[in-house]
Design a protein around this motif. Structure first.
Motif, PDB file in Angstrom:
ATOM      1  N   UNK A  80      -6.437  -3.789   2.430  1.00 41.58           N
ATOM      2  CA  UNK A  80      -6.484  -2.365   2.141  1.00 41.58           C
ATOM      3  C   UNK A  80      -7.604  -2.039   1.168  1.00 41.58           C
ATOM      4  N   UNK A  81      -8.269  -0.895   1.411  1.00 41.94           N
ATOM      5  CA  UNK A  81      -9.259  -0.406   0.446  1.00 41.94           C
ATOM      6  C   UNK A  81      -8.637   0.686  -0.418  1.00 41.94           C
ATOM      7  N   UNK A  82      -7.311   0.845  -0.312  1.00 45.62           N
ATOM      8  CA  UNK A  82      -6.597   1.867  -1.057  1.00 45.62           C
ATOM      9  C   UNK A  82      -6.400   3.151  -0.273  1.00 45.62           C
ATOM     10  N   UNK A  83      -7.153   3.302   0.816  1.00 44.94           N
ATOM     11  CA  UNK A  83      -7.076   4.510   1.620  1.00 44.94           C
ATOM     12  C   UNK A  83      -6.676   4.234   3.066  1.00 44.94           C
ATOM     13  N   UNK A 141       1.736   6.219  -0.007  1.00 49.27           N
ATOM     14  CA  UNK A 141       2.830   5.470   0.599  1.00 49.27           C
ATOM     15  C   UNK A 141       3.849   4.967  -0.416  1.00 49.27           C
ATOM     16  N   UNK A 142       5.011   4.582   0.116  1.00 48.29           N
ATOM     17  CA  UNK A 142       6.104   4.022  -0.676  1.00 48.29           C
ATOM     18  C   UNK A 142       5.888   2.542  -0.952  1.00 48.29           C
ATOM     19  N   UNK A 143       5.115   1.887  -0.103  1.00 49.12           N
ATOM     20  CA  UNK A 143       4.955   0.432  -0.180  1.00 49.12           C
ATOM     21  C   UNK A 143       3.564   0.047   0.318  1.00 49.12           C
ATOM     22  N   UNK A 144       3.230  -1.206   0.140  1.00 47.69           N
ATOM     23  CA  UNK A 144       1.956  -1.722   0.630  1.00 47.69           C
ATOM     24  C   UNK A 144       2.224  -2.828   1.642  1.00 47.69           C
ATOM     25  N   UNK A 145       1.188  -3.178   2.372  1.00 50.40           N
ATOM     26  CA  UNK A 145       1.278  -4.284   3.325  1.00 50.40           C
ATOM     27  C   UNK A 145       0.073  -5.188   3.105  1.00 50.40           C
ATOM     28  N   UNK A 189       2.165   4.051   5.774  1.00 52.34           N
ATOM     29  CA  UNK A 189       1.218   5.129   6.046  1.00 52.34           C
ATOM     30  C   UNK A 189       1.429   5.633   7.460  1.00 52.34           C
ATOM     31  N   UNK A 190       0.409   6.287   7.997  1.00 49.04           N
ATOM     32  CA  UNK A 190       0.457   6.834   9.345  1.00 49.04           C
ATOM     33  C   UNK A 190      -0.780   6.416  10.122  1.00 49.04           C
ATOM     34  N   UNK A 191      -0.668   6.383  11.429  1.00 38.25           N
ATOM     35  CA  UNK A 191      -1.832   6.151  12.280  1.00 38.25           C
ATOM     36  C   UNK A 191      -2.704   7.403  12.194  1.00 38.25           C
TER      37      UNK A 191
END
Length: 144
Positions: free
Chosen positions: A99-102, A24-28, A60-62
């Motif tokens: 997030x676990x990174x994945x 991804x471009x960013x995190x949440x 990310x994506x669903x």
């Protein structure tokens, strides 16, 4: 002109997994607000549903199996509202896990926005991938 008064159809909020976080471009962060957008032009999956932050950056994506159900439902709800020419659908979420990174979990809410003033906010949100903040919104139940 103000948005129409919200009417609550259901308190149920659906939970989905966001995948592809490492690309991804960013995190949440937990508690963060995101917007879910259909991505029918996605070359890997025409049912793809992307998740973006308030700046429109991809989180990310669903997951594909859930997107196969979610994307057609969003499309159907959008078409139903557009046929009334009064309301638009905004699909917003709240990050509910670390997030676990994945992957990461998001609680999703379906909102219909109405009236001309709100239409401008929705168009802007759709263009930027940003949730609307000032509009009064009505949660909608997703039937699965």
């Amino acid at each position: 002109m103000r948005c129409s008064k919200p009417k609550k159809d259901s308190d149920k909020k659906d939970v989905y997994s966001i995948i592809g976080l490492k690309y991804s471009e960013a995190t949440a962060t937990q508690g963060g607000k995101v917007t879910l957008l259909r991505e029918p032009e996605n070359k890997y999956d025409p049912n793809a549903v992307k998740v973006v932050n308030g700046s429109g950056q991809l989180i990310g994506h669903i997951a594909k199996d859930k997107a196969a159900i979610l994307s057609p439902k969003i499309k159907e709800m959008q078409e139903d509202l557009q046929s009334q020419n009064l309301k638009k659908l905004v699909v917003e979420g709240t990050i509910i896990s670390v997030s676990d990174g994945y992957q990461q979990s998001v609680q999703v809410e379906f909102k219909e926005i109405s009236n001309e003033t709100c239409d401008a906010e929705v168009a802007k949100a759709e263009a930027m991938g940003s949730p609307t903040k000032s509009a009064k919104e009505a949660p909608m139940k997703l039937m699965m």
